[in-house]
Design an enzyme around this catalytic site. Structure first.
Site, PDB file in Angstrom:
ATOM      1  N   GLU A   1      -0.216  -9.409  -0.814  1.00 25.89           N
ATOM      2  CA  GLU A   1      -1.647  -9.731  -0.696  1.00 25.89           C
ATOM      3  C   GLU A   1      -2.321  -9.834  -2.073  1.00 25.89           C
ATOM      4  OE1 GLU A   1      -2.068  -6.575   2.306  1.00 25.89           O
ATOM      5  OE2 GLU A   1      -3.192  -8.053   3.486  1.00 25.89           O
TER       6      GLU A   1
ATOM      7  N   GLU B   1       3.581  -5.186   7.763  1.00 20.44           N
ATOM      8  CA  GLU B   1       2.646  -4.201   8.324  1.00 20.44           C
ATOM      9  C   GLU B   1       2.851  -3.991   9.820  1.00 20.44           C
ATOM     10  OE1 GLU B   1       1.911  -6.393   6.035  1.00 20.44           O
ATOM     11  OE2 GLU B   1       0.491  -5.586   4.581  1.00 20.44           O
TER      12      GLU B   1
ATOM     13  N   ALA C   1       0.848  -1.202   0.000  1.00 18.32           N
ATOM     14  CA  ALA C   1       0.000   0.000   0.000  1.00 18.32           C
ATOM     15  C   ALA C   1       0.877   1.244   0.000  1.00 18.32           C
ATOM     16  CB  ALA C   1      -0.876  -0.004   1.248  1.00 18.32           C
TER      17      ALA C   1
ATOM     18  N   GLY D   1       0.658  -5.146   0.895  1.00 15.51           N
ATOM     19  CA  GLY D   1      -0.400  -5.247  -0.107  1.00 15.51           C
ATOM     20  C   GLY D   1       0.072  -5.876  -1.402  1.00 15.51           C
TER      21      GLY D   1
END
Ligand code: 3HC
Length: 701
Positions: free
Chosen positions: A109, A129, A67, A106
């Site tokens: 992910e 994270e 992210a 992310g």
């Protein structure tokens, strides 16, 4: 034929294969434009009757670093990352992900939501994270435990560690490795899906039952850590939902993620992440660095040995100079010992160690430094010794060589003035042990040339250190602030708090060790020498606490002599030294102090206020470029708790107004020590924050 959907995401159709390329330099962070581009690419390729399989890959050095951290705290923009991951998994056509380089958060992910994963040999996967005070919030806590063993998923998610490609394959994160480049690997893997040799599956449909005992054990283990941060514990809680249908698990994960997004730990950890990068923005950034292909280190003590090791580990050949053969041999053995230690810890191969050792020379002759590009002096802290040495270096070293001093507090302008080339003189203040500690203060004297500063920053990045630009003053940024707040601890000790109480309060606050335990570790003689040096210039109105001096006079220098404030057993467990307690009591009696109790909160408040006060003065005086530079110094050199983001980040949480009120209240007892810095008063009056100054000065001065 390539069809642009967004600059940052492009699609290309090769026969039955739809290729989706993420190209958002430098690290393919998944900001709004990338998410929109991905959603649009899936939609376009999903509709295209020619396309039977979709393959995602990344351009540049990474698949994706996750992210976009810069969007945190701002209003969310659709589509959100979890939705993009869901769309990948829900796609009716098989979607495969080809990962290379950094594949974090992310980014991983996205790949976990795909129907098969191919890794290139350089891929490093991870869900970091928790290191930012978050948990994987785009399905990582639900999909990873469906793909790999629960124990491994807990480990990867709760530590944020990086998993290399080979390990990822053996764990089951990857289905296959490829030797090709990202685009070619994507075509080959998609072809394998088409011919049936690469099976695909929907991760969300895999049913698992997380073992509650394993979840409970992990939660208990993480709860015992100090500081016990919320993120890893919540991440494990999220994993516990992986036994539920995917949709429910994702909902639970999202709720926990949002809780953490609002937490102060998240803010502090991301500030610390940003601090490491912000310090690189210096006024001299555009100057061309000089090449450093060889170095000389003068001094074979602990600092010289550590600096030589750090340079060698960065691949820079070193010549170490000491006064006599015996000391030279000892230093050589210690440097080689450090390299051996790096091999043991898996940081260096035995072959590299042998090669590096071959580039390490020792000598007793200063003249041998004539050809080197850089000299770092790490001799005894005595201005006469240093100026004499720099005068010699001026005669010996080649033109253009960088002449650096590792002094911790002496005036770099005076040292530079001992040469006819002050523009080539700079301070490089390493922290002990220099091959381990990440901080490097780059001390810029009045006449230091800009390219010399750029060279120092370049060198720091080769040594994987965090370089922070400092002006010249006694103690530079870090030791100047330390000298100040350390006194606050001594005043509380004299006034009635015990050293064990002070250490305990600050350890509960988040420091790995309190100030008295640190003093014992560093050696009490170090502070003693500094106090003796400063004694002649100490203002008469300054309150002086002689407890540490008395302990030193008894010959107790801390751990190295077996006792200091504490007594230590072989395991390093500490108990207060009864003789030190007696010294404290005697000093209180001498000073006529009636001991009073201090609460844990008061100890932390006084200590932190003292630290913030001097940190503010360092910014106000222009010694540090910005508040975030001071934060970086304390974070990377003084063990400041990372989740609090540094003293001036912490100051913004307390608020300038309250800090001023505290200082004014403490000043009623000691108006000399407690004084409100002008900048702090200004912030208090304007309702300003230190972070506003970071934003204003991000491009340097
Ligand atoms: N978002 C935005 N910018 C990022 C970024 C990210 N995730 N990761 C790196 N950057 C920026 C850096 O700030 C830096 O910017 P600058 O040049 O303006 O200072 C630039 O990219 C290059 O980064 P580095 O200087 O750190 O380069 P390195 O090669 O040393 O390291 C890295 C690259 C390993 C990717 C490192 O930057 C890193 O660890 N980044 C953070 C990765 C991370 O924590 N990802 C998880 C994000 S949270 C998430 O994904 C939530 C999700 O679960 C919902």
């Amino acid at each position: 034929m390539a069809e642009q959907t967004q600059d940052v995401v492009s699609i290309e159709i090769e026969g039955k294969i739809g290729l989706v390329r993420i190209g958002n330099p430098p690290v393919n962070a998944l900001g709004a434009a990338v998410r929109q581009g991905l959603a649009q690419a899936l939609e376009t390729l999903g509709r295209d009757p020619q396309v039977q399989v979709v393959a995602l890959y990344g351009a540049g050095r990474a698949f994706s670093a996750g992210a976009d951290i810069r969007e945190f705290g701002k209003p969310p923009v659709d589509p959100r990352l979890p939705d993009v991951c869901d769309r990948i998994e829900a796609c009716e056509k098989p979607v495969i992900a080809v990962v290379h380089g950094t594949t974090f958060g992310g980014g991983l992910e996205l790949a976990l939501a795909a129907h098969a994963r191919i890794g290139l040999a350089d891929a490093r996967m991870g869900l970091p994270e928790v290191t930012l005070g978050l948990l994987p919030g785009a399905g990582g806590t639900q999909r990873l435990p469906r793909l790999i063993a629960l124990e491994a998923a807990i480990d990867i998610i709760s530590t944020g560690r990086q998993v290399p490609a080979e390990e990822a394959l053996s764990l089951g994160i990857l289905d296959r490795l490829s030797q090709a480049g990202p685009r070619q690997a994507a075509i080959e893997a998609a072809q394998a899906v088409l011919d049936g040799s690469l099976p695909t599956r929907h991760t969300g449909e895999i049913v698992v039952t997380p073992d509650p005992a394993m979840i409970a054990a992990a939660t208990a283990r993480l709860g015992k850590k100090r500081p016990a941060l919320a993120a890893p514990i919540k991440a494990v809680e999220a994993i516990s939902h992986a036994g539920r249908p995917l949709r429910e698990g994702l909902k639970a994960e999202r709720a926990l993620f949002m809780e953490l997004m609002d937490s102060p730990d998240r803010q502090g950890l991301i500030h610390s992440f940003n601090a490491e990068r912000a310090v690189k923005r210096i006024p001299e950034a555009g100057a061309p660095p000089r090449p450093v292909a060889s170095a000389g280190v003068i001094g074979g003590g602990a600092m010289g040995v550590g600096i030589a090791t750090a340079l060698l580990q960065a691949g820079i050949p070193v010549t170490l100079v000491e006064t006599n053969v015996e000391v030279v041999d000892q230093a050589r053995a210690k440097v080689i010992g450090n390299l051996d230690g790096a091999v043991k810890r898996g940081r260096l191969t035995a072959a590299d160690r042998d090669w590096l050792a071959g580039t390490f020379g020792t000598t007793t002759r200063l003249e041998e430094l004539a050809p080197v590009d850089l000299v770092i002096e790490a001799v005894f802290e005595d201005i006469a010794v240093k100026t004499g040495l720099f005068g010699q270096l001026d005669r010996i070293c080649k033109a253009g060589a960088i002449l650096a001093t590792n002094t911790s507090y002496l005036d770099v302008n005076t040292i530079a003035a001992a040469t006819a080339r002050p523009q080539d003189v700079i301070g490089l203040h390493f922290f002990s042990p220099a091959h381990v500690m990440r901080l490097l203060e780059v001390v810029v004297a009045d006449k230091t040339a800009p390219e010399m500063v750029a060279t120092a920053f370049d060198l720091a990045s080769r040594m994987k250190k965090v370089a922070v630009r400092s002006g010249v003053c006694d103690g530079f940024i870090g030791n100047r602030i330390l000298a100040h707040y350390r006194k606050a601890a001594d005043y509380m000790l004299l006034d009635g708090a015990s050293f064990a109480e002070i250490d305990h309060a600050l350890e509960e606050f988040g420091f790995a060790m309190g100030p008295f335990a640190v003093a014992d570790l560093a050696g009490l003689d170090i502070g003693w020498a500094t106090r003796k040096r400063k004694a002649p210039t100490r203002p008469p109105e300054e309150r002086y606490v002689a407890i540490a001096d008395r302990i030193c006079e008894a010959g107790w220098f801390g751990r190295k002599s077996g006792r200091g404030y504490y007594l230590y057993d072989d395991a390093g467990t500490r108990v207060p030294n009864p003789d030190a307690l007696a010294i404290v009591a005697a000093e209180r009696a001498t000073a006529g102090v009636k001991a009073r109790a201090f609460t844990q909160e008061e100890i932390v408040a006084r200590y932190m206020t003292a630290m913030i006060s001097e940190a503010t003065s360092v910014v106000e005086d222009g010694i540090a470029l910005r508040p975030i530079d001071v934060d970086a110094v304390l974070l990377f050199g003084y063990g400041f708790p990372r989740h609090l983001g540094g003293p001036l980040n912490h100051a913004d949480r307390i608020g300038a107004r309250l800090l001023v009120e505290r200082i004014e209240a403490y000043a009623r007892e000691d108006g000399h020590y407690w004084q409100v810095p002008r900048l702090l008063r200004q912030l208090a009056e304007n309702g300003g924050r230190f972070d506003d100054l970071n934003k204003a000065n991000l491009d340097g001065r």
